[in-house]
Design an enzyme around this catalytic site. Sequence first.
Site, mmCIF file in Angstrom:
data_model
loop_
_atom_site.group_PDB
_atom_site.id
_atom_site.type_symbol
_atom_site.label_atom_id
_atom_site.label_comp_id
_atom_site.label_asym_id
_atom_site.label_seq_id
_atom_site.Cartn_x
_atom_site.Cartn_y
_atom_site.Cartn_z
ATOM 1 N N SER A 22 50.283 -49.875 25.025
ATOM 2 C CA SER A 22 50.762 -51.107 25.657
ATOM 3 C C SER A 22 51.309 -52.109 24.646
ATOM 4 O O SER A 22 52.095 -52.971 24.995
ATOM 5 C CB SER A 22 49.638 -51.774 26.439
ATOM 6 O OG SER A 22 49.209 -50.938 27.479
ATOM 7 N N GLN B 182 42.706 -47.763 27.826
ATOM 8 C CA GLN B 182 43.204 -46.832 26.818
ATOM 9 C C GLN B 182 42.135 -46.678 25.728
ATOM 10 O O GLN B 182 41.430 -47.629 25.407
ATOM 11 C CB GLN B 182 44.513 -47.330 26.236
ATOM 12 C CG GLN B 182 45.645 -47.324 27.264
ATOM 13 C CD GLN B 182 46.902 -47.958 26.712
ATOM 14 O OE1 GLN B 182 47.349 -47.625 25.628
ATOM 15 N NE2 GLN B 182 47.478 -48.883 27.484
ATOM 16 N N HIS C 61 41.452 -60.602 25.966
ATOM 17 C CA HIS C 61 42.349 -60.028 24.967
ATOM 18 C C HIS C 61 43.658 -60.778 24.982
ATOM 19 O O HIS C 61 44.001 -61.462 25.937
ATOM 20 C CB HIS C 61 42.551 -58.521 25.189
ATOM 21 C CG HIS C 61 43.547 -58.186 26.248
ATOM 22 N ND1 HIS C 61 44.616 -57.357 26.030
ATOM 23 C CD2 HIS C 61 43.640 -58.570 27.543
ATOM 24 C CE1 HIS C 61 45.322 -57.245 27.143
ATOM 25 N NE2 HIS C 61 44.752 -57.965 28.072
ATOM 26 N N HIS D 203 46.802 -55.660 20.247
ATOM 27 C CA HIS D 203 45.870 -56.598 20.872
ATOM 28 C C HIS D 203 44.921 -57.175 19.839
ATOM 29 O O HIS D 203 44.625 -56.527 18.837
ATOM 30 C CB HIS D 203 44.947 -55.898 21.885
ATOM 31 C CG HIS D 203 45.603 -54.963 22.830
ATOM 32 N ND1 HIS D 203 45.716 -55.221 24.178
ATOM 33 C CD2 HIS D 203 46.131 -53.726 22.655
ATOM 34 C CE1 HIS D 203 46.302 -54.183 24.775
ATOM 35 N NE2 HIS D 203 46.571 -53.275 23.858
ATOM 36 N N CYS E 245 50.168 -59.869 28.693
ATOM 37 C CA CYS E 245 49.442 -59.247 29.807
ATOM 38 C C CYS E 245 49.243 -60.291 30.906
ATOM 39 O O CYS E 245 49.041 -61.468 30.624
ATOM 40 C CB CYS E 245 48.079 -58.732 29.307
ATOM 41 S SG CYS E 245 47.047 -58.026 30.607
#
Length: 177
Positions: free
Chosen positions: A168, A145, A74, A171, A127
Amino acid sequence: LPPATAKSDLPVGWKKQQSSSRPGKFYYINIYTQESQWDKPTEPAPKKRAKEDEAEPSFSKKARASPKEVRVRHLLVKHSGSRKLQTWRGTVATRSKEEAKLMLRDYIKQIEGGKLFADLAEKYSDCSSAKRGGDLGLFGRGKMQKPFEEASFALKVDEMSGIVDTDSGVHVILRIG
């Protein structure tokens, strides 16, 4: 008589906004759908979201049998509404959610144009999995999530998601196993 105002050179339904993460660069927002884009619009803004560009993808649970675990790469872009603003690189996300989505759309275009997902994730992802080209390894249900999990399990191997919105950030996901 009312005061004279400068006539906008934008088609109806668009507004121009300066980027906070890219000084001197502007993006354009559809006032009806709140979608944004970097390219200056040449046509009036559509009043409905384009189906292929829905920010919230709908995944049919009956569409295909779901594996117990998946493996994905991701690319995360954090924004000012993300639950943790600090990135693994030590920077703090100050961009708007709309700017983050614009960035992801640009990365998606680059990937569709032949760039390697892993290379873009390594260079741009917020990330720490960027160190591994965005590879999160194998994971099962209940580990990520919910929107991320649902998107990951709905993808076929070698299939890429659209934009997935979580606490977060935003993505794009590529299922690799």
